[in-house]
Design a protein around this motif. Structure first.
Motif, PDB file in Angstrom:
ATOM      1  N   TYR A   1       0.590  -1.123   0.065  1.00  0.00           N
ATOM      2  CA  TYR A   1      -0.041  -0.136  -0.005  1.00  0.00           C
ATOM      3  C   TYR A   1       0.800   1.269  -0.112  1.00  0.00           C
ATOM      4  O   TYR A   1       0.685   2.374  -0.623  1.00  0.00           O
ATOM      5  N   THR A   2       1.826   1.239   0.717  1.00  0.00           N
ATOM      6  CA  THR A   2       2.688   2.366   1.018  1.00  0.00           C
ATOM      7  C   THR A   2       3.553   2.557  -0.531  1.00  0.00           C
ATOM      8  O   THR A   2       3.555   3.591  -0.991  1.00  0.00           O
ATOM      9  N   VAL A   3       3.981   1.306  -1.165  1.00  0.00           N
ATOM     10  CA  VAL A   3       4.584   1.324  -2.379  1.00  0.00           C
ATOM     11  C   VAL A   3       3.702   1.924  -3.376  1.00  0.00           C
ATOM     12  O   VAL A   3       3.907   2.735  -4.194  1.00  0.00           O
ATOM     13  N   ALA A   4       2.294   1.358  -3.415  1.00  0.00           N
ATOM     14  CA  ALA A   4       1.258   2.003  -4.506  1.00  0.00           C
ATOM     15  C   ALA A   4       1.058   3.342  -4.084  1.00  0.00           C
ATOM     16  O   ALA A   4       1.156   4.031  -5.413  1.00  0.00           O
ATOM     17  N   SER A   5       0.907   3.761  -3.071  1.00  0.00           N
ATOM     18  CA  SER A   5       0.649   5.367  -3.013  1.00  0.00           C
ATOM     19  C   SER A   5       1.930   6.061  -3.332  1.00  0.00           C
ATOM     20  O   SER A   5       1.753   7.277  -4.070  1.00  0.00           O
ATOM     21  N   SER A   6       3.075   5.735  -2.870  1.00  0.00           N
ATOM     22  CA  SER A   6       4.379   6.451  -3.441  1.00  0.00           C
ATOM     23  C   SER A   6       4.750   6.593  -4.771  1.00  0.00           C
ATOM     24  O   SER A   6       5.020   7.578  -5.334  1.00  0.00           O
ATOM     25  N   VAL A   7       4.546   5.460  -5.289  1.00  0.00           N
ATOM     26  CA  VAL A   7       4.486   5.445  -6.783  1.00  0.00           C
ATOM     27  C   VAL A   7       3.701   6.195  -7.652  1.00  0.00           C
ATOM     28  O   VAL A   7       4.072   7.064  -8.614  1.00  0.00           O
ATOM     29  N   LEU A   8       2.368   6.230  -7.157  1.00  0.00           N
ATOM     30  CA  LEU A   8       1.234   7.245  -7.920  1.00  0.00           C
ATOM     31  C   LEU A   8       1.791   8.475  -7.518  1.00  0.00           C
ATOM     32  O   LEU A   8       1.581   9.466  -8.531  1.00  0.00           O
TER      33      LEU A   8
ATOM     34  N   ILE B   1       0.076   0.244 -11.999  1.00  0.00           N
ATOM     35  CA  ILE B   1      -0.320  -0.828 -11.846  1.00  0.00           C
ATOM     36  C   ILE B   1       0.839  -1.884 -12.255  1.00  0.00           C
ATOM     37  O   ILE B   1       0.967  -2.973 -11.380  1.00  0.00           O
ATOM     38  N   ALA B   2       1.414  -1.534 -13.218  1.00  0.00           N
ATOM     39  CA  ALA B   2       2.411  -2.666 -13.593  1.00  0.00           C
ATOM     40  C   ALA B   2       3.670  -2.639 -12.784  1.00  0.00           C
ATOM     41  O   ALA B   2       4.088  -3.607 -12.320  1.00  0.00           O
ATOM     42  N   VAL B   3       4.248  -1.343 -12.159  1.00  0.00           N
ATOM     43  CA  VAL B   3       5.283  -1.269 -11.333  1.00  0.00           C
ATOM     44  C   VAL B   3       4.642  -1.853  -9.931  1.00  0.00           C
ATOM     45  O   VAL B   3       5.597  -2.722  -9.364  1.00  0.00           O
ATOM     46  N   VAL B   4       3.695  -1.698  -9.478  1.00  0.00           N
ATOM     47  CA  VAL B   4       3.177  -2.116  -8.058  1.00  0.00           C
ATOM     48  C   VAL B   4       3.215  -3.834  -8.360  1.00  0.00           C
ATOM     49  O   VAL B   4       3.642  -4.341  -7.204  1.00  0.00           O
TER      50      VAL B   4
END
Length: 178
Positions: free
Chosen positions: A113-120, A160-163
């Motif tokens: 979740y942290t990864v998804a929000s920080s990448v976005l 989406i792909a990165v996460v």
């Protein structure tokens, strides 16, 4: 006293740290360059995969220095060999450094979740920095449309792909550590 098996496993330690950093940096640069060369047809504009490769490298690498070196090499490549498009896309290249700074922090890699929000956040921030840069060359409304809005669908796909790839790699590496 070390066994022969231990010596074979630790061959990478024979390289000095600057040499290892250089080799990793060059490898990251070529990954980014290869990703930039891949053009995916998409509406409204085709997209390259450099903004897929850069966050993924940042998340999977443990060395901030190696990532920054590879981005410097990439920036120099764009400035020297591809100078016409580099002038217009300079803000996006600056955005890559900001992205690396944010994503390389250990606190950004806590969970999916942290990864998804920080990448976005980083992908949107990179687009905003690039759009602000474009405003030096285009009218603000045109820069926003061409430099931000057109890229949102592609950035969403890359997000989406990165996460997904990051979580898969972490899941596989966690299983092999056990």
């Amino acid at each position: 006293m070390s066994t022969r098996r231990e010596e074979n496993i630790d061959l990478s330690s024979n390289l000095s740290c600057p040499t290892r950093d250089f080799l990793f940096s060059i490898t990251f640069f070529f990954i980014i360059l290869l990703a930039r060369a891949i053009s995916v047809p998409f509406y409204p504009v085709p997209f390259t995969l450099q903004t897929f490769a850069i966050p993924l490298i940042c998340l999977l690498s443990s060395s901030y220095k190696r990532v920054v070196y590879s981005l410097l090499i990439f920036g120099l490549y764009r400035a020297c060999l591809d100078s016409a498009s580099c002038l217009m896309s300079g803000g996006y290249i600056i955005g890559f450094f900001v992205m690396a700074y944010i994503l390389m922090k250990p606190s950004m890699k806590k969970n999916v979740y942290t990864v998804a929000s920080s990448v976005l956040f980083c992908l949107v921030l990179e687009l905003l920095i690039g759009t602000i840069w474009l405003m030096m060359f285009l009218k603000p409304v045109e820069a926003f449309r061409l430099g931000f809005l057109f890229f949102i669908p592609a950035e969403f796909v890359k997000w989406i792909a990165v996460v997904s790839v990051y979580s898969l790699v972490k899941k596989v590496s966690f299983k092999t550590e056990r």
